[in-house]
Design an enzyme around this catalytic site. Sequence first.
Site, mmCIF file in Angstrom:
data_model
loop_
_atom_site.group_PDB
_atom_site.id
_atom_site.type_symbol
_atom_site.label_atom_id
_atom_site.label_comp_id
_atom_site.label_asym_id
_atom_site.label_seq_id
_atom_site.Cartn_x
_atom_site.Cartn_y
_atom_site.Cartn_z
ATOM 1 N N GLU A 116 12.356 -9.568 2.452
ATOM 2 C CA GLU A 116 11.631 -8.358 2.887
ATOM 3 C C GLU A 116 12.482 -7.124 2.591
ATOM 4 O OE1 GLU A 116 11.281 -8.268 7.130
ATOM 5 O OE2 GLU A 116 9.969 -6.496 7.128
ATOM 6 N N ARG A 148 12.675 5.233 12.667
ATOM 7 C CA ARG A 148 11.402 5.940 12.573
ATOM 8 C C ARG A 148 10.523 5.610 13.802
ATOM 9 N NH1 ARG A 148 9.027 5.189 6.740
ATOM 10 N NH2 ARG A 148 7.729 6.910 7.516
ATOM 11 N N ALA A 158 2.911 -0.628 5.065
ATOM 12 C CA ALA A 158 2.412 -0.640 6.443
ATOM 13 C C ALA A 158 1.875 -2.006 6.870
ATOM 14 C CB ALA A 158 1.325 0.421 6.606
ATOM 15 N N ASN A 211 7.981 -5.583 -0.469
ATOM 16 C CA ASN A 211 7.831 -4.426 0.415
ATOM 17 C C ASN A 211 6.340 -4.312 0.705
ATOM 18 O OD1 ASN A 211 7.684 -2.039 1.783
ATOM 19 N ND2 ASN A 211 8.970 -0.874 0.342
ATOM 20 N N HIS A 270 12.610 -2.711 2.753
ATOM 21 C CA HIS A 270 12.051 -1.396 3.096
ATOM 22 C C HIS A 270 12.976 -0.311 2.558
ATOM 23 C CE1 HIS A 270 8.964 -3.139 5.491
ATOM 24 N NE2 HIS A 270 9.879 -3.919 6.047
ATOM 25 N N TYR A 307 11.127 8.909 1.078
ATOM 26 C CA TYR A 307 11.111 7.853 0.055
ATOM 27 C C TYR A 307 11.765 8.255 -1.273
ATOM 28 C CZ TYR A 307 7.839 5.753 3.346
ATOM 29 O OH TYR A 307 7.272 5.223 4.479
ATOM 30 N N PRO A 324 0.800 -1.228 0.000
ATOM 31 C CA PRO A 324 0.000 0.000 0.000
ATOM 32 C C PRO A 324 0.837 1.284 0.000
ATOM 33 C CG PRO A 324 -0.146 -1.124 2.120
ATOM 34 C CD PRO A 324 0.508 -2.075 1.166
ATOM 35 N N ASN A 325 0.358 2.225 -0.775
ATOM 36 C CA ASN A 325 0.915 3.583 -0.888
ATOM 37 C C ASN A 325 2.229 3.650 -1.659
ATOM 38 O OD1 ASN A 325 -1.201 4.895 0.699
ATOM 39 N ND2 ASN A 325 -0.334 3.759 2.411
ATOM 40 N N ARG A 339 5.073 10.734 -2.788
ATOM 41 C CA ARG A 339 4.786 10.574 -1.367
ATOM 42 C C ARG A 339 6.023 10.886 -0.517
ATOM 43 N NH1 ARG A 339 4.727 4.545 1.290
ATOM 44 N NH2 ARG A 339 3.912 5.154 3.304
#
Length: 141
Positions: A96, A105, A75, A72, A98, A22, A9-10, A17
């Site tokens: 995985e 964060r 969230a 990825n 990111h 990012y 998502p996103n 964004r």
Amino acid sequence: MNLLIINGPNLNLLGVREPGIYGNKGFEDYLQELRSVYQDVTIEYLQSNHEGEIVDAIHRYGFGEADGIVLNAGAYTHTSLAIPDAISAVRTPVVEVHISNVFRREEFRHHSFLSPVCVGSIVGFGLESYRLAIESFRIRK
Ligand code: DQA
């Protein structure tokens, strides 16, 4: 080698964004670069904002359709049980990824439900995290 990159998502909004976190590049542009660097690798790509679609894709590619999945989950990394269950259910190894260093964060980003069921995690190298994930599959081969 066939790899599938899944963005959750996103991540369709990369380049737009929160560029401070990012970056400024859209994923489609980066994907073109990856495909030209790794001409010996077939890189398929799927982006979805829906958890069930990510589960479906893991099922679809997880029994030999891909040699590896670069994931990825955005969230969903920090909330999903269905995605790690899907990873555990299939044969294809999952790495995985990111873009940001989630450990620098907010605290809610420090826990991943995916890490225990993935081969490994690559975190915090910007878009190059995806390239490092591809390299990890080349090393394993
Ligand atoms: C992310 C980190 C997640 O915490 C966040 O929800 C994202 C992107 C990353 O690539 O840095 O959507 O997975």
